[in-house]
Design a protein around this motif. Sequence first.
Motif, PDB file in Angstrom:
ATOM      1  N   MET A   8       0.848  -1.187   0.000  1.00 43.79           N
ATOM      2  CA  MET A   8       0.000   0.000   0.000  1.00 43.79           C
ATOM      3  C   MET A   8       0.889   1.245   0.000  1.00 43.79           C
ATOM      4  N   ALA A   9       0.278   2.335  -0.309  1.00 42.87           N
ATOM      5  CA  ALA A   9       0.979   3.617  -0.323  1.00 42.87           C
ATOM      6  C   ALA A   9      -0.021   4.692   0.060  1.00 42.87           C
ATOM      7  N   LEU A  10       0.489   5.841   0.354  1.00 43.89           N
ATOM      8  CA  LEU A  10      -0.386   6.957   0.656  1.00 43.89           C
ATOM      9  C   LEU A  10      -1.423   7.098  -0.460  1.00 43.89           C
ATOM     10  N   ALA A  11      -2.633   7.456  -0.082  1.00 45.70           N
ATOM     11  CA  ALA A  11      -3.732   7.490  -1.053  1.00 45.70           C
ATOM     12  C   ALA A  11      -3.381   8.329  -2.280  1.00 45.70           C
ATOM     13  N   SER A  12      -2.776   9.479  -2.068  1.00 42.85           N
ATOM     14  CA  SER A  12      -2.446  10.348  -3.212  1.00 42.85           C
ATOM     15  C   SER A  12      -1.452   9.671  -4.150  1.00 42.85           C
ATOM     16  N   ALA A  13      -0.533   8.891  -3.591  1.00 42.32           N
ATOM     17  CA  ALA A  13       0.423   8.175  -4.438  1.00 42.32           C
ATOM     18  C   ALA A  13      -0.276   7.111  -5.268  1.00 42.32           C
ATOM     19  N   GLN A  14      -1.290   6.472  -4.674  1.00 46.26           N
ATOM     20  CA  GLN A  14      -2.058   5.490  -5.433  1.00 46.26           C
ATOM     21  C   GLN A  14      -2.793   6.157  -6.597  1.00 46.26           C
ATOM     22  N   VAL A  15      -3.299   7.355  -6.338  1.00 49.66           N
ATOM     23  CA  VAL A  15      -4.009   8.085  -7.399  1.00 49.66           C
ATOM     24  C   VAL A  15      -3.043   8.405  -8.542  1.00 49.66           C
ATOM     25  N   VAL A  16      -1.870   8.913  -8.200  1.00 49.52           N
ATOM     26  CA  VAL A  16      -0.884   9.253  -9.226  1.00 49.52           C
ATOM     27  C   VAL A  16      -0.509   8.015 -10.036  1.00 49.52           C
ATOM     28  N   ASP A  17      -0.297   6.914  -9.346  1.00 44.67           N
ATOM     29  CA  ASP A  17       0.077   5.682 -10.051  1.00 44.67           C
ATOM     30  C   ASP A  17      -1.037   5.211 -10.982  1.00 44.67           C
ATOM     31  N   ARG A  18      -2.287   5.372 -10.551  1.00 47.94           N
ATOM     32  CA  ARG A  18      -3.407   4.926 -11.394  1.00 47.94           C
ATOM     33  C   ARG A  18      -3.539   5.812 -12.632  1.00 47.94           C
ATOM     34  N   VAL A  19      -3.400   7.128 -12.440  1.00 45.68           N
ATOM     35  CA  VAL A  19      -3.450   8.041 -13.587  1.00 45.68           C
ATOM     36  C   VAL A  19      -2.326   7.690 -14.571  1.00 45.68           C
ATOM     37  N   ALA A  20      -1.140   7.475 -14.030  1.00 40.43           N
ATOM     38  CA  ALA A  20       0.006   7.143 -14.883  1.00 40.43           C
ATOM     39  C   ALA A  20      -0.228   5.837 -15.632  1.00 40.43           C
ATOM     40  N   ALA A  21      -0.829   4.863 -14.948  1.00 43.49           N
ATOM     41  CA  ALA A  21      -1.057   3.566 -15.580  1.00 43.49           C
ATOM     42  C   ALA A  21      -2.035   3.688 -16.751  1.00 43.49           C
ATOM     43  N   ILE A  22      -3.031   4.549 -16.593  1.00 35.65           N
ATOM     44  CA  ILE A  22      -4.000   4.721 -17.691  1.00 35.65           C
ATOM     45  C   ILE A  22      -3.317   5.356 -18.904  1.00 35.65           C
ATOM     46  N   ILE A  23      -2.500   6.374 -18.663  1.00 36.77           N
ATOM     47  CA  ILE A  23      -1.802   7.014 -19.794  1.00 36.77           C
ATOM     48  C   ILE A  23      -0.791   6.042 -20.403  1.00 36.77           C
ATOM     49  N   ALA A  24      -0.132   5.265 -19.552  1.00 36.09           N
ATOM     50  CA  ALA A  24       0.883   4.326 -20.043  1.00 36.09           C
ATOM     51  C   ALA A  24       0.282   3.203 -20.872  1.00 36.09           C
ATOM     52  N   ALA A  25      -1.032   3.014 -20.766  1.00 35.29           N
ATOM     53  CA  ALA A  25      -1.683   1.981 -21.576  1.00 35.29           C
ATOM     54  C   ALA A  25      -1.925   2.441 -23.006  1.00 35.29           C
ATOM     55  N   VAL A  26      -1.768   3.734 -23.257  1.00 37.45           N
ATOM     56  CA  VAL A  26      -1.863   4.228 -24.638  1.00 37.45           C
ATOM     57  C   VAL A  26      -0.629   3.706 -25.384  1.00 37.45           C
ATOM     58  N   PRO A  27      -0.812   3.024 -26.502  1.00 35.79           N
ATOM     59  CA  PRO A  27       0.340   2.371 -27.162  1.00 35.79           C
ATOM     60  C   PRO A  27       1.529   3.304 -27.406  1.00 35.79           C
ATOM     61  N   ALA A  28       1.279   4.548 -27.721  1.00 35.93           N
ATOM     62  CA  ALA A  28       2.378   5.472 -28.017  1.00 35.93           C
ATOM     63  C   ALA A  28       3.224   5.801 -26.794  1.00 35.93           C
ATOM     64  N   TYR A  29       2.684   5.515 -25.602  1.00 38.15           N
ATOM     65  CA  TYR A  29       3.372   5.954 -24.387  1.00 38.15           C
ATOM     66  C   TYR A  29       3.807   4.805 -23.484  1.00 38.15           C
ATOM     67  N   VAL A  30       3.787   3.596 -24.011  1.00 34.62           N
ATOM     68  CA  VAL A  30       4.258   2.465 -23.212  1.00 34.62           C
ATOM     69  C   VAL A  30       5.725   2.712 -22.841  1.00 34.62           C
ATOM     70  N   GLY A  31       6.020   2.663 -21.567  1.00 32.01           N
ATOM     71  CA  GLY A  31       7.385   2.877 -21.085  1.00 32.01           C
ATOM     72  C   GLY A  31       7.823   4.317 -21.084  1.00 32.01           C
ATOM     73  N   LYS A  32       6.898   5.220 -21.354  1.00 33.02           N
ATOM     74  CA  LYS A  32       7.258   6.635 -21.454  1.00 33.02           C
ATOM     75  C   LYS A  32       6.477   7.510 -20.469  1.00 33.02           C
ATOM     76  N   VAL A  33       5.954   6.887 -19.425  1.00 43.04           N
ATOM     77  CA  VAL A  33       5.233   7.646 -18.400  1.00 43.04           C
ATOM     78  C   VAL A  33       6.003   7.496 -17.091  1.00 43.04           C
TER      79      VAL A  33
END
Lengths: 150, 96
Positions: A1-26
């Motif tokens: 687990m992590a601080l709630a805000s860190a979980q939010v940041v990680d989730r936002v990043a994961a959604i953007i990182a799922a865009v094919p153009a940005y895999v490994g670039k977030v």
Amino acid sequence: MALASAQVVDRVAAIIAAVPAYVGKVHTSRAWPLADADLPAWRVYAESEEVEPTGPTFPALQSHELMVACDGVARATANLDDSINAMAASALTALFASASTARLTPLNCAMSLRRIDREMATEGEAAIGRITLALRVRFHTFNNAPETIT
Amino acid sequence: MAFTEDLSVFMDVAEGFALAATLNGSAVEIISDSEGVDVFDGQAVTTMPSCLISAAQAASAAAGQSLVVGATTYTVRAKNAEPPDGALVRLTLTRA
């Protein structure tokens, strides 16, 4: 687990990182500069976070309002504004693809877009631009469980 | 006796630091430079490529022309005379 805000940041990043153009670039924890070869890339990080208790009981339910910044950086020698706008469009399409993504499922949040800022470097080759998506994310925690979004 | 400047010593490809290049289709000799530059408060780092070229070879140089150095193609963004006398010209470049 992590601080709630860190979980939010990680989730936002994961959604953007799922865009094919940005895999490994977030990046969520990168403090060193992005080089030309790294671009296009995103940095996602927490900015301000307002916390308001909703009652006098213990444990107190707290309402959080977290501002998350998503900086998209691109290099283009022509139509740089088009490049950064396209980055924003693809990221926003992913972030708000459904009610589920806008709630940052499996987290229980409410995310909205608050602002878009654009900047183009005039230094160097003048070929690098940045677009910032300012997201507001609301969620609740109890004050004795800062790692759990309720 | 009047001093006669010989820029060929500076632009010596075989024995010096100069590089053979092609500016807008014409063979030229340049001294290349590429300084690192931080942008967006250090969030990104890029380069500021430029080159020195003799004023004679840069006479027709203009923004938008291509400069090919080895395998790299640049676009000329600006042309400025170098002090003190403009015998050398600096071309500000961007990678194409």
